[in-house]
Design an enzyme around this catalytic site. Structure first.
Site, PDB file in Angstrom:
ATOM      1  N   ASP A   1      -0.172  70.636  50.497  1.00 33.07           N
ATOM      2  CA  ASP A   1       0.893  70.271  49.563  1.00 33.07           C
ATOM      3  C   ASP A   1       0.921  68.747  49.443  1.00 33.07           C
ATOM      4  O   ASP A   1       0.579  68.034  50.396  1.00 33.07           O
ATOM      5  CB  ASP A   1       2.249  70.771  50.061  1.00 33.07           C
ATOM      6  CG  ASP A   1       2.404  72.277  49.947  1.00 33.07           C
ATOM      7  OD1 ASP A   1       1.830  72.875  49.014  1.00 33.07           O
ATOM      8  OD2 ASP A   1       3.106  72.858  50.785  1.00 33.07           O
TER       9      ASP A   1
ATOM     10  N   ASP B   1       1.799  76.075  43.220  1.00 29.31           N
ATOM     11  CA  ASP B   1       3.226  76.403  43.255  1.00 29.31           C
ATOM     12  C   ASP B   1       3.866  76.208  41.878  1.00 29.31           C
ATOM     13  O   ASP B   1       4.728  76.992  41.464  1.00 29.31           O
ATOM     14  CB  ASP B   1       3.952  75.547  44.290  1.00 29.31           C
ATOM     15  CG  ASP B   1       3.431  75.760  45.696  1.00 29.31           C
ATOM     16  OD1 ASP B   1       2.910  76.853  45.988  1.00 29.31           O
ATOM     17  OD2 ASP B   1       3.553  74.823  46.514  1.00 29.31           O
TER      18      ASP B   1
END
Length: 163
Positions: free
Chosen positions: A121, A139
């Site tokens: 991330d 995401d």
């Protein structure tokens, strides 16, 4: 005799989301040290973190079973959505686009998890001392897909409601 086009014709959207996500993760891993953060805007940093759990680091503190669970879950959901796309007409653009984005994001995070044991991330939004959980392009694709499904549900099928 022509065959009706199915929603599977939207799988190119999955491929774009998949490739874009893995490419951006590769760039971050190559150019950043773990936990390195670069300020881009007053409310946005690029910050390299690893997430062994699910959304918002759910199950991150467990002993490793979650890796396999999320891999199987991503494959199962992707197969189910591909089946729905096959049953859909290509005319159902909103729903097919939503399914395709979710598939692309789910499979990209699955590949990342299978290869690394965690998901990379790097998109870090914040306000003052409050940080939104760091996330990635996959995401975003999943969230946009879910939003499009909600929009499609609210929009409803105009043909079926009228006589």
């Amino acid at each position: 005799m022509t065959k009706n086009k199915t929603g599977l014709s939207f799988l190119w959207v999955s491929a774009v989301a998949f490739i874009l996500d893995l490419l951006t993760k590769y760039i971050v891993v190559q150019r950043f040290d773990l936990y390195e953060s670069v300020n881009i805007l007053p409310i946005f940093n690029l910050t390299y973190v690893r997430n062994p759990g699910a959304a918002f680091s759910l199950f991150a503190d467990h002993d490793g079973w979650q890796k396999y669970f999320f891999i199987v879950l991503a494959m199962g959901i992707s197969l189910m959505l591909a089946y729905f796309m096959k049953k859909n007409s290509a005319e159902q653009k909103l729903q097919n686009s939503a399914y395709a984005l979710i598939i692309g994001g789910a499979l990209a995070n699955m590949v990342d998890r299978a290869y690394n044991g965690f998901v990379v991330d790097f998109l870090d939004f914040y306000w003052d001392i409050y940080h939104y959980p760091v996330f990635n392009v996959a995401d975003i694709a999943i969230c946009i897909g879910a939003g499009l499904l909600a929009l499609d549900a609210f929009k409803g099928d105009k043909k079926s409601g009228q006589k």
